[in-house]
Design an enzyme around this catalytic site. Structure first.
Site, PDB file in Angstrom:
ATOM      1  N   GLU A   1      -0.184   1.171   9.355  1.00  0.00           N
ATOM      2  CA  GLU A   1       0.311   0.494   8.154  1.00  0.00           C
ATOM      3  C   GLU A   1       1.836   0.558   8.092  1.00  0.00           C
ATOM      4  O   GLU A   1       2.424   1.593   8.396  1.00  0.00           O
ATOM      5  CB  GLU A   1      -0.237   1.183   6.890  1.00  0.00           C
ATOM      6  CG  GLU A   1      -1.714   0.987   6.692  1.00  0.00           C
ATOM      7  CD  GLU A   1      -2.219   1.621   5.387  1.00  0.00           C
ATOM      8  OE1 GLU A   1      -1.404   2.052   4.546  1.00  0.00           O
ATOM      9  OE2 GLU A   1      -3.449   1.673   5.222  1.00  0.00           O
TER      10      GLU A   1
ATOM     11  N   LYS B   1      -4.392   0.562  14.785  1.00  0.00           N
ATOM     12  CA  LYS B   1      -3.704  -0.110  13.679  1.00  0.00           C
ATOM     13  C   LYS B   1      -2.869   0.907  12.904  1.00  0.00           C
ATOM     14  O   LYS B   1      -3.294   2.055  12.718  1.00  0.00           O
ATOM     15  CB  LYS B   1      -4.707  -0.774  12.725  1.00  0.00           C
ATOM     16  CG  LYS B   1      -4.017  -1.429  11.524  1.00  0.00           C
ATOM     17  CD  LYS B   1      -4.959  -2.292  10.728  1.00  0.00           C
ATOM     18  CE  LYS B   1      -5.788  -1.540   9.717  1.00  0.00           C
ATOM     19  NZ  LYS B   1      -5.026  -0.791   8.699  1.00  0.00           N
TER      20      LYS B   1
ATOM     21  N   GLU C   1      -2.540  -7.940   3.918  1.00  0.00           N
ATOM     22  CA  GLU C   1      -3.496  -7.549   2.869  1.00  0.00           C
ATOM     23  C   GLU C   1      -2.916  -7.823   1.483  1.00  0.00           C
ATOM     24  O   GLU C   1      -1.823  -7.357   1.137  1.00  0.00           O
ATOM     25  CB  GLU C   1      -3.866  -6.060   2.996  1.00  0.00           C
ATOM     26  CG  GLU C   1      -4.853  -5.640   1.899  1.00  0.00           C
ATOM     27  CD  GLU C   1      -5.514  -4.299   2.101  1.00  0.00           C
ATOM     28  OE1 GLU C   1      -5.277  -3.638   3.129  1.00  0.00           O
ATOM     29  OE2 GLU C   1      -6.296  -3.903   1.206  1.00  0.00           O
TER      30      GLU C   1
ATOM     31  N   ASP D   1      -9.630   3.041   7.955  1.00  0.00           N
ATOM     32  CA  ASP D   1      -9.652   4.328   7.250  1.00  0.00           C
ATOM     33  C   ASP D   1     -10.313   4.155   5.877  1.00  0.00           C
ATOM     34  O   ASP D   1     -10.486   5.119   5.133  1.00  0.00           O
ATOM     35  CB  ASP D   1      -8.257   4.968   7.159  1.00  0.00           C
ATOM     36  CG  ASP D   1      -7.248   4.097   6.446  1.00  0.00           C
ATOM     37  OD1 ASP D   1      -7.598   2.970   6.047  1.00  0.00           O
ATOM     38  OD2 ASP D   1      -6.094   4.547   6.269  1.00  0.00           O
ATOM     39  N   SER D   2     -10.744   2.920   5.588  1.00  0.00           N
ATOM     40  CA  SER D   2     -11.629   2.694   4.434  1.00  0.00           C
ATOM     41  C   SER D   2     -12.923   3.491   4.632  1.00  0.00           C
ATOM     42  O   SER D   2     -13.719   3.651   3.703  1.00  0.00           O
ATOM     43  CB  SER D   2     -11.943   1.202   4.282  1.00  0.00           C
ATOM     44  OG  SER D   2     -12.328   0.636   5.516  1.00  0.00           O
TER      45      SER D   2
END
Ligand code: KIV
Length: 267
Positions: free
Chosen positions: A117, A115, A184, A46-47
């Site tokens: 978070e 993915k 991360e 989503d970057s």
């Protein structure tokens, strides 16, 4: 039917002690290049919000945009495992909603996994997806979708308390059935400990060399951004400068009447 990497091959790489290589990708053209270079996993992060869509954070990215770019990456790649990154609010509301949204990555975009978070607080949702046949890549540490609640980006797990909580998060993600987890922005010692403790691969970004694999944002590793280069990033090329030079040369040649020349002209 294309023969691409899936969960089994990721597990094999991990078992054999081979480092897993991953990068983000957002379109078919760049996905093809990374795929041809042998990158194992392409994450349509989503970057996307910052790298491709000009937003300041990942928060405005919608499910529709993410699916659109994920499908493009799937079309552009032959071998790499393509993972769709579920945007903000597409999986937090309820496990049922998450399941329906996650399913769209497989059914509509052709992704091999999704993915999400979060650690303990998202474990029930991960289990719901995995039990329905959707491979899940976890993500703990810096969680860009929580940037407003956190008040910015910072290395996590420096205090004993935070380190213990991240270890619990990592175990929760593993127990929920994730096939791997992104770490991360963690101190090296902590990610080494998590990597040692878990029986699934850890994919690090700013988490040191002991992780089972590494992931980088494509724009960072290719040098497509001029201004901000995170500490964890190594620039393997300066495509930004190469592109600027090419555009400038093209512009000058058009202005000077050099382009198109006889080779580019049909008489
Ligand atoms: O969105 C993204 O690019 C990511 C990577 C940083 C892992 O989540």
């Amino acid at each position: 039917m294309k023969k691409s990497i899936g969960v089994r091959e990721i597990r094999r790489l991990y078992r054999d002690g081979e480092k897993i290589t991953a990068a983000t990708a957002y379109d078919a053209a760049m996905a093809r290049l990374a795929d041809e270079a042998g990158i194992d996993m392409l994450l349509v992060g989503d970057s996307l919000g910052m790298t491709m869509l000009g937003y300041k954070t990942t928060l405005p990215v919608t499910l529709r945009q993410s699916l659109h770019h994920t499908a493009a990456v799937v079309r552009g790649s032959k071998r790499a495992m393509v993972v769709g990154d579920m945007p903000f609010l597409t999986y937090q509301v309820s496990p049922e909603r998450a399941l329906l949204n996650a399913g769209r990555y497989l059914q509509e975009a052709g992704a091999a996994a999704v993915k999400l978070e979060g650690g303990e607080r998202i474990a029930e949702t991960i289990a719901r997806l995995v039990n329905s046949g959707i491979p899940v890549l976890g993500h703990i540490g810096i969680l860009p979708q929580s940037v407003l609640a956190e008040g910015g980006y910072r290395i996590h797990g420096r205090s004993d308390e935070e380190a213990a909580s991240l270890l619990l998060d990592a175990r929760a993600v593993e127990q929920a059935g994730a096939f791997a987890v992104v770490l991360e922005g963690l101190p090296r010692k902590l990610s080494a400990r998590i990597t040692e403790t878990l029986t699934i691969p850890t994919i690090g970004i700013g988490a040191g060399p002991e992780c089972s694999g590494q992931i980088q944002v494509m724009h960072d590793l290719l040098g497509l951004f001029k201004d901000f280069v995170p500490k964890h990033c190594k620039r393997y090329a300066d495509l930004g400068q190469a592109a600027r030079d090419a555009f400038q040369k093209y512009r000058n040649e058009v202005r000077e009447g050099v382009f198109p020349g006889p080779e580019q002209t049909v008489e």
